[in-house]
Design a protein around this motif. Structure first.
Motif, short mmCIF file in Angstrom:
data_model
loop_
_atom_site.label_atom_id
_atom_site.label_comp_id
_atom_site.label_asym_id
_atom_site.label_seq_id
_atom_site.Cartn_x
_atom_site.Cartn_y
_atom_site.Cartn_z
N SER A 50 2.03 2.12 8.59
CA SER A 50 1.41 3.44 8.52
C SER A 50 1.59 4.19 9.84
CB SER A 50 -0.08 3.27 8.21
OG SER A 50 -0.71 4.52 8.13
N ASN A 51 2.06 5.43 9.74
CA ASN A 51 2.29 6.31 10.89
C ASN A 51 3.36 5.79 11.85
OD1 ASN A 51 1.71 8.82 12.01
ND2 ASN A 51 0.31 7.94 13.50
N ARG A 52 4.25 4.92 11.36
CA ARG A 52 5.32 4.38 12.21
C ARG A 52 6.70 4.55 11.58
NH1 ARG A 52 2.65 -1.30 14.26
NH2 ARG A 52 0.89 -0.33 15.30
N THR A 53 6.78 5.27 10.48
CA THR A 53 8.05 5.40 9.77
C THR A 53 8.61 6.81 9.94
OG1 THR A 53 7.06 6.09 7.68
CG2 THR A 53 7.33 3.73 8.02
N THR B 202 7.46 11.08 -1.52
CA THR B 202 7.25 10.42 -0.23
C THR B 202 6.01 9.54 -0.22
OG1 THR B 202 5.88 12.16 0.74
CG2 THR B 202 8.30 12.43 0.92
N PHE B 203 5.87 8.77 0.86
CA PHE B 203 4.69 7.92 1.03
C PHE B 203 3.40 8.73 0.98
CE2 PHE B 203 7.81 5.37 3.62
CZ PHE B 203 7.89 4.31 2.75
N THR C 150 0.75 -1.25 0.00
CA THR C 150 0.00 0.00 0.00
C THR C 150 0.79 1.30 0.00
OG1 THR C 150 -0.21 -0.14 2.39
CG2 THR C 150 -1.97 -1.09 1.09
N GLY C 151 1.91 1.41 0.66
CA GLY C 151 2.64 2.67 0.72
C GLY C 151 3.88 2.64 -0.17
N GLY D 149 9.36 10.04 4.49
CA GLY D 149 8.23 10.56 5.25
C GLY D 149 7.71 9.59 6.29
N ASN D 150 6.56 9.96 6.86
CA ASN D 150 6.03 9.19 7.98
C ASN D 150 4.84 8.30 7.64
OD1 ASN D 150 4.08 11.14 7.66
ND2 ASN D 150 4.65 12.27 9.50
N PHE D 151 4.40 8.28 6.38
CA PHE D 151 3.36 7.34 5.93
C PHE D 151 2.10 7.45 6.77
CE2 PHE D 151 2.61 2.52 4.94
CZ PHE D 151 1.63 2.83 4.04
N ASN D 152 1.63 8.69 6.97
CA ASN D 152 0.41 8.88 7.76
C ASN D 152 -0.71 9.56 6.97
OD1 ASN D 152 1.25 11.52 7.60
ND2 ASN D 152 1.18 11.91 9.81
N ALA D 153 -0.55 9.70 5.66
CA ALA D 153 -1.55 10.29 4.77
C ALA D 153 -1.74 11.79 5.01
CB ALA D 153 -2.89 9.55 4.85
#
Length: 171
Positions: free
Chosen positions: A149-152, A39-40, A26-27, A157-161
């Motif tokens: 998601s939201n853990r990178t 970035t993600f 997904t990312g 980037g941080n993959f949090n949309a």
């Protein structure tokens, strides 16, 4: 010159689409062209480096870390760390080394696999939830499973949309 540039960009676009289809994850973060990073969360910026930089990793548990290796502003490969005990480097020409010792493709160890696929070199782990492809023009595509998601953190980037917080440093 313009026709050549369009063809190159089209090839990069196909590479990125192919990577997404093959990986089915997904990312996605892409490093392409001269210094571009996508970035993600969809932010595109330029980053000319001359060292090894964190592209992405599990910043909560440090289970894996993916570095982008740069020399004189050019991408030369990627390096994977699994905690403190495992290091694997894959260069743009397909040379692989584990802990400084050369290895050959295809490769499998510590639930990490490396090989060549459709003219690209690939490093992946289902257990750790990542896949990286790299071509001889040093275009890199990194995909992560949704669980990251939201853990990178890192250049991808941080993959949090949320594109607005891509440049926020981790504390």
């Amino acid at each position: 010159m313009e026709v050549r540039m369009k063809r190159t960009l089209r090839e990069i676009f196909v590479f990125l689409q192919l990577t997404a289809c093959v990986a089915g994850i997904t990312g996605r973060c892409s490093l392409f062209g001269r210094h571009h990073i996508h970035t993600f969360d969809g932010v595109i910026y330029e980053f000319p480096g001359d060292c090894s930089y964190l592209l992405a990793g599990d910043c909560n548990h440090q289970s894996f870390t993916l570095l982008g290796d740069f020399q004189n502003g050019k991408r030369t490969g990627i390096t994977l760390f699994l905690g403190d005990v495992f290091e694997l480097h894959l260069s743009v020409d397909g040379q692989l080394s584990e802990g400084g010792k050369r290895s050959s493709l295809p490769y499998a160890s510590h639930t990490v696999f490396a090989g060549s696929e459709l003219g690209f070199f690939k490093l992946w782990s289902v257990e750790f939830g990542f896949s990286v492809t790299i071509d001889n023009a040093a275009n890199i595509a990194l995909t992560l499973t949704k669980r990251h998601s939201n853990r990178t953190c890192g250049l991808c980037g941080n993959f949090n949309a949320v594109p607005a917080d891509e440049y926020t440093a981790q504390e």
